[in-house]
Enzyme design. Structure first.
Site, PDB file in Angstrom:
ATOM      1  N   HIS A 266     -36.249 -64.353  27.065  1.00  0.00           N
ATOM      2  CA  HIS A 266     -37.589 -64.919  27.202  1.00  0.00           C
ATOM      3  C   HIS A 266     -37.674 -66.339  26.641  1.00  0.00           C
ATOM      4  O   HIS A 266     -38.364 -67.202  27.169  1.00  0.00           O
ATOM      5  CB  HIS A 266     -38.573 -64.007  26.466  1.00  0.00           C
ATOM      6  CG  HIS A 266     -40.000 -64.405  26.614  1.00  0.00           C
ATOM      7  ND1 HIS A 266     -40.627 -64.490  27.838  1.00  0.00           N
ATOM      8  CD2 HIS A 266     -40.939 -64.759  25.691  1.00  0.00           C
ATOM      9  CE1 HIS A 266     -41.883 -64.863  27.662  1.00  0.00           C
ATOM     10  NE2 HIS A 266     -42.090 -65.041  26.372  1.00  0.00           N
TER      11      HIS A 266
ATOM     12  N   ASP B 120     -34.536 -62.201  30.637  1.00  0.00           N
ATOM     13  CA  ASP B 120     -35.752 -61.884  29.877  1.00  0.00           C
ATOM     14  C   ASP B 120     -36.013 -60.382  29.956  1.00  0.00           C
ATOM     15  O   ASP B 120     -36.155 -59.834  31.040  1.00  0.00           O
ATOM     16  CB  ASP B 120     -36.920 -62.665  30.501  1.00  0.00           C
ATOM     17  CG  ASP B 120     -38.197 -62.619  29.672  1.00  0.00           C
ATOM     18  OD1 ASP B 120     -38.334 -61.753  28.785  1.00  0.00           O
ATOM     19  OD2 ASP B 120     -39.072 -63.471  29.924  1.00  0.00           O
TER      20      ASP B 120
ATOM     21  N   SER C 181     -45.029 -67.743  28.833  1.00  0.00           N
ATOM     22  CA  SER C 181     -45.498 -66.631  28.020  1.00  0.00           C
ATOM     23  C   SER C 181     -47.032 -66.634  27.999  1.00  0.00           C
ATOM     24  O   SER C 181     -47.650 -66.752  29.056  1.00  0.00           O
ATOM     25  CB  SER C 181     -44.894 -66.745  26.613  1.00  0.00           C
ATOM     26  OG  SER C 181     -44.846 -65.496  25.974  1.00  0.00           O
TER      27      SER C 181
END
Lengths: 378, 378
Positions: free
Chosen positions: A363, A330, A159
């Site tokens: 995610h 994701d 991320s």
């Protein structure tokens, strides 16, 4: 320097798996000896970077690994990513010197909106400037300088941690050998939309008070709602269906009841609502609303091509070998977009491969299914 | 009966395409002659149904079509679904008698939280009971009784309108010949999550005041945020990328600026944020927050199998020919889930086919790309 939000009893994120926490060799602060000039034109005066290290730096100083954390992470990578340290996994406590640095803007020890602005003697609050991902990388480089670390064997993160890992290879091409970039691309319009919703959830809370709230009276409801909005983007619809389906909340509530907490307009909760509420409540115990806003902004504004004339000019600088990892479920950073991003980096002249992690966790999989991630990276 | 939120200058939804509005033959109120007993155990005393009709009922009274509207729709189907009336499309002003009834709980003329509770003389507000989809269908049947309409040639709708269309075929199997059910299944856990977020956005607004706000002081910010959360679920990520990408807001703002409206924690908006803000602002001019909460609850609680022992017992009652329509880019009600839902209805003994609308518009496609929908249905 007195931090009132930072370290004010806030506990760092815990591991999302059952794995045992890895304790750091050392945890401490590094204070920059002068201003950190920011890309936005402002600067931070002698900011603090809070960091943790694991293992030992060898005599050649060539065994350093930098882990970059995600939005609500901390320097204690051994707490939130312990399985990455498992024997034979990605990092070795025996061979590596692992360093993790709390992002500027965060609330886990580095300078952020909850810190005192040395120019005014007051908390930064809403005066905390835009500190972008690149600004963080430049500050981190000065910390590594102070430790005598010239080169990183590896930098990695998921991320916004992956944004930092990639920026390291562009801004300091001679200092990184390899980078693992997990579940990230520049934010899409949908990602920007989700951050916009979260920002408003905080700013609509009257306790936010233009960002000038007192530590003892933070915008709890707004931050909790922001976290809940984030949670739906971190997980996948199939996972939610499997775990929660259309079941009533497990604590015993009836969604079909004539009246709920607020008369007939709200009923008993469904299980997914109970879960989201719980996640929101847990989060406000450990995170600061202004820090959240500061890091959302760093995430929004990240564009590795910004200021370069072409992808070749930006990505062509990279000397490290890159691996991009997409996560199959994701939807915040879809795997296909991560793959295309990796291809665009390779097309611009860098050495980059792409791998895909199969997971229903969305995610969040890089934190929730660490063993799967480790298997993919081995 | 005095409605203070209803018809208080609120304009109904406009067509999302450039098509010309179709004017109704008649628009009026039907007041039930007695209580409407609700599945939740409570009842509504002599509720009003506001409705509009298009075309003329023939002598045999066998040309009636019932259109059921979606969350923020109104009885004026000719305003929000005009292309469905185009020559050769789904509905014919020459041959059909089209009726559309505002949902109970809404703010476009039917009894809702903004209406006066005849038992107290006060606005219902949070005392408005759970009025489910089935309750609406039963009330609608009484309106059709009053018009002497025994049988519907067709019932159709998208989203919660599709929920009503399907419930019609289960609750009144002898009264429906055909049903078109667009972009809907019982809400998944992700759908319930999205509604939970929207509900909180409204309830966190201090102006909501436990649902007892005055018409002149509604929870604008909360409702606007709820609408924005809904908008991300109505549209698709590819559409957002195509339309907004990572561009700065077209009104001229700089997301990389050192300071925004609230210092450094917020910068200039991206284009997608400007779009969402605009959608939120437009919505609060035309919709009521408590009505929104009431209809979210109807949507959450819809389960056509509830109270039946098996799918066979519920769907086996159906005599109408059903068509389910999935939308390829819908992530609120994914096309695959609509297809599976149609298969489960067919497996339980009903006549049901499945068709898929190819569109980038997400769930909203049945309103935003009406011509495509019409082509699919021809």
């Amino acid at each position: 320097m007195t931090d009132t939000f930072n370290r004010s009893g806030a506990s760092p994120p815990e591991p999302k798996t059952g794995a045992k926490i890895v304790e750091p060799t050392y945890e401490g602060d590094f204070v920059l000896d002068g201003p950190l000039r920011l890309e936005c034109g402002r600067s931070l005066d002698c900011p603090t970077l809070h960091y943790a290290v694991y293992g030992r730096l060898n005599a050649a100083r060539d065994n350093a690994v930098l882990v970059c954390h995600a939005l609500s992470g901390s320097a204690l990578v051994g707490s939130w990513w312990p399985e990455v340290f498992a024997p034979g996994a990605v990092l070795s406590l025996k061979h590596d010197f692992v360093i993790c640095i709390n992002m500027l803007g965060s609330c886990y020890g580095s300078t952020g909106p909850g810190s005192v602005n040395p120019e005014t003697g007051q908390l930064y609050g809403p005066d905390f400037p835009l500190v972008g991902v690149r600004d963080n990388v430049r500050a981190q480089a000065r910390l590594l300088d102070s430790l005598g670390i010239r080169k990183l064997r590896l930098t990695l993160g998921g991320s916004i941690g992956g944004m930092q890992a990639l920026d390291w290879t562009i801004l300091h091409p001679d200092r990184v050998e390899r980078a693992l970039i997990v579940g990230v691309t520049p934010l899409s319009a949908m990602g920007l939309a989700l951050n916009h919703l979260q920002r408003q959830a905080i700013q609509h809370d009257p306790e936010w008070d233009g960002g000038r709230y007192l530590p003892q009276r933070p915008p709890r409801r707004g931050l909790a709602l922001a976290r809940q909005i984030a949670m739906i983007s971190y997980k996948s619809a199939p996972l939610f269906d499997e775990r929660f389906g259309r079941h009533p909340n497990r604590s015993g509530e009836d969604p079909w009841a004539a009246d709920g907490a607020h008369g007939g307009l709200t009923g008993g909760r469904f299980d997914i609502a109970g879960y989201l509420d719980y996640q929101g409540q847990r989060f406000i115990e450990r995170f600061d609303a202004n820090a959240y806003l500061a890091i959302l902004r760093a995430m929004d504004t990240w564009d590795p091509l910004r200021g370069y004339e072409s992808p070749q000019q930006a990505f062509g600088r990279i000397k490290a070998a890159l691996s991009f990892i997409g996560i199959s479920s994701d939807w915040l950073f879809p795997a296909d977009e991560v793959r295309r991003f990796a291809e665009s980096v390779r097309a611009a002249g860098a050495q980059a491969d792409y791998r895909e992690m199969k997971s229903e966790h969305g995610h969040d999989a890089f934190l929730a299914e660490q063993a799967e991630l480790v298997r993919l990276l081995q």
